[in-house]
Design an enzyme around this catalytic site. Structure first.
Site: not given
Ligand code: S3P
Length: 431
Positions: A20-21, A25, A92, A166, A312, A343, A385
């Site tokens: 996903k990350s 990007r 987010g 983060s 996560d 969570r 999750r």
């Molecule tokens: C992510 C960073 C994490 C993670 C989220 C994906 C990312 O969040 O929990 O599922 O892709 O950069 P945080 O940056 O708030 O820790």
């Protein structure tokens, strides 16, 4: 919905869904680069589609032939304004990284999301971006979405010590720093996932990383690339744990992303006595095939620098701990409170309904095991999750479980229940 049950063995090979990350990007870098970017194995789940649609709204042409995505890059100043507020759903990553991108675009954009996202903290991103010269405001002077970003051509570099570990905050600042004139430095609280840093290099940019210190000099021009997205270890995690706790299981997970900033779960599971074997690995693409078998487990303590490397995975690790001998302690994980749900509370309260001995603390969880689980009516609370963790818990429960709001899994893993079912059928047992 009624959850699947199977107390006798999960068997088979699974190609876990794309990361996903990295999928988010790949669209973002593709949009800001010159030339075209080809994305193979893009994650077609709700969160990443939110990013895709948001960039289409900002004038980026993205073609999808059903297999490969082609992003026609607009270059660093090519995004176009939209007067319509952009809905980024539950994501987010989309909202926070886009805030960093839009900080350097000389127009105003409003981003908002669903009820969960609109309660998540945004000051962590707004504070550094304001220091860099962008104007950002939340709903009614709060830090919550809708967030309006008035970007500028004159963004200033920053020296920033991050108050939270983060990757989203770090990435937002890096996207902004790419658009400034001068050198920015970011000091991480603890190293977090480094996909943004790696993709800056992949797209032809320059960035220096020395431990927790990241240095980047802007402005930089990025060039379109081919991105092959590996499988998501955060999705694989549900099957690693399922394989470890369902007796007689043997599951092969193929093409799992094993970037070292993401592999905390493998270290924790090994410390707990899980039987995980690396069958083959592809160091260039940071991917591996893993085999997991059922085994007896022992408790552990999880704290400190490893937390961002498995943030996560903590709900599913908590489930694993309910089946381990002894008391598992998870601490330094207060960030879990500001995810898609709280969570810490969701994991403790939902697993307690199934008989787990688990307590929430200020910054984590305490879990006593091993404890047999029983059927119950549980809820995902709209958090993908939590929903997936509860389905894995149901596999070993004595009695039927019902899950409220199972649709939430589509945020990161639309075929999750079907994949569980296939592994049950792989054992010749249909739950
Ligand atoms: C992510 C960073 C994490 C993670 C989220 C994906 C990312 O969040 O929990 O599922 O892709 O950069 P945080 O940056 O708030 O820790």
């Amino acid at each position: 919905m009624e959850l699947l049950q199977n107390q006798r063995g999960l068997k088979g090979t699974l190609h876990v869904p794309a990361d996903k990350s990295i999928s988010h990007r790949s669209i973002m870098f593709g949009a800001l680069a010159d030339g075209t970017t080809t994305i193979k194995n893009f994650l077609r789940a709700e969160d990443c589609l939110s990013t895709l649609h948001a960039f289409e709204k900002l004038g980026v042409l993205i073609e999808d032939d059903g297999e490969t995505l082609t992003v026609h890059g607009k270059g660093k100043k090519g995004l176009t304004a939209t007067t319509e507020a952009i809905n980024v759903g539950n994501s987010g990553t989309t909202i926070r990284l886009m805030m960093g991108i839009l900080a350097g675009q000389p127009f105003e954009t409003t981003l908002y999301g669903d009820a969960s996202l609109n309660k998540r903290p945004m000051n962590r991103v707004m504070v550094p971006l304001r220091q860099m010269g962008a104007e950002l405001s939340g709903a009614n002077d709060t830090e919550f979405p809708p967030i309006t970003i008035r970007g500028t051509d004159e963004l200033q570099p920053i020296h920033y010590e991050m108050p939270v570990a983060s990757a989203q905050v770090k990435s937002a600042i890096l996207f902004a720093a790419l658009q400034t004139k001068g050198t920015s430095t970011i000091i991480e609280k603890e190293p977090s996932r480094n996909h943004t840093e790696e993709m800056i290099r992949q797209f032809g940019g320059q960035i220096d990383v020395e431990g927790k210190k990241i240095t980047l000099t802007g402005p930089q021009t990025l060039t379109g690339q081919t991105v092959v997205v590996p499988g998501d270890i955060s999705s694989a995690a549900f099957f690693l744990v399922a394989g470890a706790i369902v007796p007689d299981s043997e599951i092969i997970l193929s093409n799992v992303g094993v970037n070292p900033t993401r592999t905390g779960i493998l270290e924790v599971m090994e410390a707990m006595g899980a039987d995980i074997e690396t069958l083959s690995s592809d160091p260039v693409n940071q991917a591996a095939d893993l085999k997991i078998k059922h085994s007896t487990l022992k408790a552990t303590t999880i704290s400190g620098a490893i937390i961002p490397r498995l943030i996560d995975e903590l709900p599913i690790i908590a489930l694993l701990a309910t089946q381990a001998q002894g008391t598992t302690i998870i601490k330094d994980a207060e960030e879990l409170k500001v995810k898609e749900t709280n969570r810490i509370d969701a994991t403790a309260e939902e697993l307690r309904k199934m008989g787990a001995k688990i307590e929430a603390t200020e910054d984590g969880l305490i879990i006593h095991g091993p404890t047999p689980l029983h059927g119950a009516e549980v809820s995902s609370r709209g958090d993908h999750r939590i929903g997936m963790m509860l389905q894995v818990a149901a596999l070993i429960a004595d009695g039927r479980c019902k899950l409220d709001n199972p649709e939430a899994v589509a945020i990161s893993y639309p075929h999750f229940f079907a994949d569980i079912e296939n592994l049950i059928e792989g054992a010749g047992i249909n739950g």
